[in-house]
Design a protein around this motif. Sequence first.
Motif, short mmCIF file in Angstrom:
data_model
loop_
_atom_site.label_atom_id
_atom_site.label_comp_id
_atom_site.label_asym_id
_atom_site.label_seq_id
_atom_site.Cartn_x
_atom_site.Cartn_y
_atom_site.Cartn_z
N LEU A 179 -13.49 1.77 -2.22
CA LEU A 179 -13.72 3.18 -1.92
C LEU A 179 -15.21 3.44 -1.70
O LEU A 179 -15.58 4.23 -0.83
CB LEU A 179 -13.19 4.06 -3.05
CG LEU A 179 -11.68 4.28 -3.12
CD1 LEU A 179 -11.36 5.30 -4.20
CD2 LEU A 179 -11.11 4.74 -1.78
N THR A 186 -4.82 7.28 -8.11
CA THR A 186 -4.24 7.74 -6.84
C THR A 186 -4.94 9.00 -6.37
O THR A 186 -5.21 9.18 -5.17
CB THR A 186 -2.73 8.01 -7.02
OG1 THR A 186 -2.09 6.81 -7.47
CG2 THR A 186 -2.10 8.45 -5.70
N TYR A 219 -8.21 8.13 -4.77
CA TYR A 219 -8.00 7.67 -3.40
C TYR A 219 -7.80 8.85 -2.45
O TYR A 219 -8.39 8.91 -1.37
CB TYR A 219 -6.79 6.74 -3.33
CG TYR A 219 -6.39 6.38 -1.93
CD1 TYR A 219 -7.08 5.39 -1.22
CD2 TYR A 219 -5.36 7.06 -1.27
CE1 TYR A 219 -6.74 5.08 0.09
CE2 TYR A 219 -5.02 6.75 0.03
CZ TYR A 219 -5.71 5.76 0.70
OH TYR A 219 -5.39 5.46 2.01
N ALA A 263 -8.35 -0.36 -0.38
CA ALA A 263 -8.19 0.48 -1.57
C ALA A 263 -6.73 0.90 -1.73
O ALA A 263 -6.19 0.90 -2.85
CB ALA A 263 -9.10 1.70 -1.47
N ARG A 264 -6.09 1.26 -0.63
CA ARG A 264 -4.69 1.65 -0.67
C ARG A 264 -3.82 0.49 -1.15
O ARG A 264 -2.88 0.69 -1.94
CB ARG A 264 -4.25 2.10 0.72
CG ARG A 264 -2.79 2.51 0.87
CD ARG A 264 -2.53 3.85 0.24
NE ARG A 264 -1.86 3.74 -1.04
CZ ARG A 264 -1.48 4.78 -1.78
NH1 ARG A 264 -1.72 6.01 -1.36
NH2 ARG A 264 -0.88 4.62 -2.93
N PHE A 291 -10.57 -1.81 -6.32
CA PHE A 291 -10.20 -0.54 -5.70
C PHE A 291 -11.41 0.39 -5.60
O PHE A 291 -11.69 0.96 -4.55
CB PHE A 291 -9.08 0.11 -6.53
CG PHE A 291 -8.90 1.57 -6.30
CD1 PHE A 291 -8.30 2.04 -5.15
CD2 PHE A 291 -9.32 2.50 -7.25
CE1 PHE A 291 -8.13 3.40 -4.93
CE2 PHE A 291 -9.15 3.85 -7.05
CZ PHE A 291 -8.55 4.31 -5.88
N ASN A 312 -10.84 2.09 2.97
CA ASN A 312 -9.67 2.78 2.41
C ASN A 312 -8.39 1.96 2.54
O ASN A 312 -7.45 2.14 1.75
CB ASN A 312 -9.48 4.14 3.10
CG ASN A 312 -10.55 5.13 2.69
OD1 ASN A 312 -11.37 4.86 1.82
ND2 ASN A 312 -10.54 6.29 3.34
#
Length: 324
Positions: free
Chosen positions: A64, A94, A97, A72-73, A60, A69
Motif C-alpha cells: 500500500l 480491509t 485497503y 495488497a489485495r 500488505f 494495490n
Amino acid sequence: MAFPDLLHPPSHTSQSSALRLSQEAPRILAKAPTSSLPYPLSLLSSSETEETWTIYENLFLSCLRTGDNVSARKCIDHLTARFGAVNERIMALTGIYKEAAAADTAALVKVLDKYNEAIQADPTNMPVRKRKVATLKALNRPADAIASLVELLDLSPTDAEAWSELSDLYLAQSMFSQAIYSLEEVLLIFPNAWAMQARMGELLYLSYLSSPADPSTLSEALRRYCRSLELCDDYLRGYYGLKITCQKILENAPKTSSKAVAASEDLPPPSPAKVEKLHELATKKLAEIVRRASQQEPGWDGYDEAELIAARALLDRDAEVIVR
C-alpha cells in the motif's frame, strides 16, 4: 528468512525497503499456503508457520505504501481466507485497503459509513474504531475525530496509543492544555517511555511559545527532556529539545524574576549556571551524534536522516553566532 524486514513492525521499515518488498510481492505471494477448503477447515491442510501471517500483513502494508494495490489485495485475500472476514483485525486491514483505494471524498465517506455500521454492530471493535478516527482525519474533520477518540477511550481508558493520537489531534488545533493532559495519560501507562517524555517536553515548549506568560512551563519542559535522556542516553530528539529549551531559558533569564518564577511552580527553577551546563552538554552530545551517525560508525545507525539534518542546522546556527 530472505526478507527480515517483513518480521519488523511496519513503522520500522524505510521507504526504500518497502519498495523492495513490494517489488518482491508476486514471488512471495506465489508461496502462500493455500487450501480448497473454507475457513476454518482450511487450517487442516495449510502449511503455515508462526511467521506466515506477520509476513503477509507487513507485506500488505508495504504494498500500500508503494501504490501496489493489486498485490495488497492479494495479501488481504490470503489473510481473509485464513482468519475470516468478521475477524476484527481483518476488518481493519480491509478498511485500510479501501481507504487507500478510495478515488475521491465520496468513496472515503462510504468507507466511513461501513466503519459506523461495524461499530454499531459491535461497539467494542477497537481496530475499526481506530480506522474510523484515521478516516475522519483524512476527511479533515478533526472535531469528529476527537469525539470518536473520546468515545473509544471511554471504553478503553488505558489505550496509550489512543491517548497519544488524541494528544496530537488537540495539538493540531492549538489546544495545548488538552494535548498535555492527554500525553500525561500516556505517561501514567508508560512512565519510562523516553520518546513520550521528550514529546511532553516539546508540547510544553510549544505551549510556552504560544503563551509565554508562564515561564515555569519552560522549566518543566527542561525536566522532561532531562528525564528522557536519563532513560535513553543517545536520544537525538531529547538533546535537540534540551538545547533549544536551554537557549530559550537563558534568553529570558534577564527578563524574569526568579522569585516570581519560583512562586508559580512547585519546584524551584534551575539556576542559570545549571542551564548553561545543560546547554553545553546538549551541544556536545548533538555534535557527537551527528558526526558519528553521518560517518556510519558501528552502533550509531538508525537515526532518522531528517532529524540529523535538523540537528546539524541547529549546530551550524550556533557556530555562525559565535563567529559573528
